[in-house]
Design an enzyme around this catalytic site. Structure first.
Site: not given
Length: 411
Positions: A213, A282, A292, A310-311, A332, A346, A350
């Site tokens: 990201n 995620d 490759k 994993p979270d 965040f 969230k 959590k």
């Protein structure tokens, strides 16, 4: 760091000869605005970039440039300056100046004053990236920092005046001011252990391709430096973001979500505060090709199969849930719609104490920007909006977190 710690303090700014010398003008001004009394010493090379008259106007005092000048020495010489001051800032600390300081030389107004000075010294290096990376410069820095009275802020990374890109930029003036203030005050987070995550993770499909990201880690780094400037011991678990200012931080470099989870879970139980700013992927590819993958290979890329990573924050929350004095947990939420609704969900799911939500599509916010606009939500129902530079937002977040009760204390 509360700049009020500088009120009434006596500070020397030693200016070295580099293009960043012009920023020392702003430093002198900001130290004065914080209530410090400032006097300036300049190397001969520094005078090629900024005139002594400029610093005299900003500080309100004559500038020491030549200790062989009887009029300067008679007015306020290098020994008087060294006895008068409570702290000494060298900005910019050029490669040449660092080498001479390490050698204990006394061949200009800055080195002579500093050699006679017994108090705390803050070094703010600035130079070309190749000069900074040179092994001799690094040896000089390490030797100076081995003395407890020396600390360093920066250098920052980015586009340099010469056109090169990398480490070597003078630290931002507010960060230098904070570093000086830290020498006079332990700070509101003194003795606290802060663990943070920042940056992206990368989940590799093969040795040259990955899922990731746009996170640059700027918000997490701003929080890390703000916590450090307030006296905290800071550990930063950092995804791949390139060259950044690591001054005063314990940085643990990671690549994947699994790497980040492993490093966080091994440390979170010992932390007082855990702030998860990282943009953790995620999903990851179910398999990683050892070589490759070529076009036309079987299976084709469009058949890529993904599995969850994993979270990190949720696993950390579960890890410390049974502790009597668990860390304050802060998440965040980077969202694109129904921002507060998703962030609140969230927070509850959590088991967090607070969450920082922002719309990454909003102007002046999101990935890669120098500014941010966030809403901080707490478990107790408090809500606060913050905006401005990421450094300013970081300080605002920490100010709010300090008002929250420590977990296990109620309230």
């Amino acid at each position: 760091m509360d700049a009020s710690a500088l009120k009434g303090r006596r500070i020397i700014v030693g200016v070295g000869g580099g293009i960043a010398a012009y920023k020392a003008c702003e430093l002198v001004r900001e130290l004065g605005r914080a209530g410090a009394e400032v006097r300036v010493a300049m190397t001969e090379a520094a005078r090629q970039f900024v005139t002594p008259l400029t610093f005299q106007a900003l500080s309100g005092h004559p500038v020491l440039t030549d200790y062989f000048d009887p009029s300067q020495e008679g007015n306020f010489g290098h020994l008087d300056l060294a006895r008068w001051a409570e702290a000494f800032v060298v900005a910019p600390a050029t490669a040449d100046l660092l080498a001479r300081l390490r050698a204990g030389m006394a061949n200009d107004a800055v080195t002579t004053s500093l050699l006679a000075f017994r108090g705390p010294v803050v070094l703010a290096p600035a130079m070309n990236v190749a000069m900074w990376d040179n092994a001799m410069t690094q040896e000089n820095v390490a030797a100076l920092l081995s003395h407890k009275r020396f600390t360093m802020v920066g250098p920052g990374a980015g586009l340099l005046a010469c056109g090169d890109v990398g480490e070597g930029r003078l630290a931002d003036v507010p960060n230098i001011v904070a570093a000086v203030a830290a020498r006079f005050s332990p700070g509101p987070l003194a003795g606290r252990r802060v663990l943070l995550t920042a940056g992206p993770t990368r989940e590799f499909l093969d040795p040259v391709r990955f899922i990731s990201n746009p996170s640059t880690g700027k918000m997490g780094l701003a929080l890390a430096h703000a916590a450090r400037s307030q006296g905290a011991t800071v550990t930063l678990v950092l995804g791949p973001v390139g060259a950044v200012d690591r001054t005063g931080l314990e940085v643990v470099d990671v690549v994947s979500a699994e790497d980040m989870a492993r490093e966080v879970l091994s440390r979170v139980e010992a932390a007082d505060v855990f702030i998860a700013t990282a943009a953790v992927s995620d999903w990851r590819p179910e398999t990683r090709a050892p070589q490759k993958v070529k076009k036309g290979a079987t299976p084709a890329p469009e058949n890529l199969r993904l599995v969850r990573t994993p979270d990190v924050l949720a696993e950390a929350s579960r890890r410390v849930a049974g502790q009597g004095h668990r860390p304050l947990l802060v998440g965040f939420a980077a969202e694109t719609e129904r921002v507060e609704e998703h962030a609140r969900e969230k927070l509850e799911r959590k088991g967090l104490d607070a969450i920082v939500a922002n719309d990454v599509t909003a102007p002046g916010a999101g990935f890669g920007t120098e500014t941010n606009r966030v809403t901080v939500l707490t478990r107790s129902g408090a809500r606060q909006e913050l905006q401005g530079s990421k450094d300013a937002v970081a300080r605002g977040i920490l100010d709010l977190l300090r008002t929250l009760p420590r977990p296990g204390q109620g309230g």
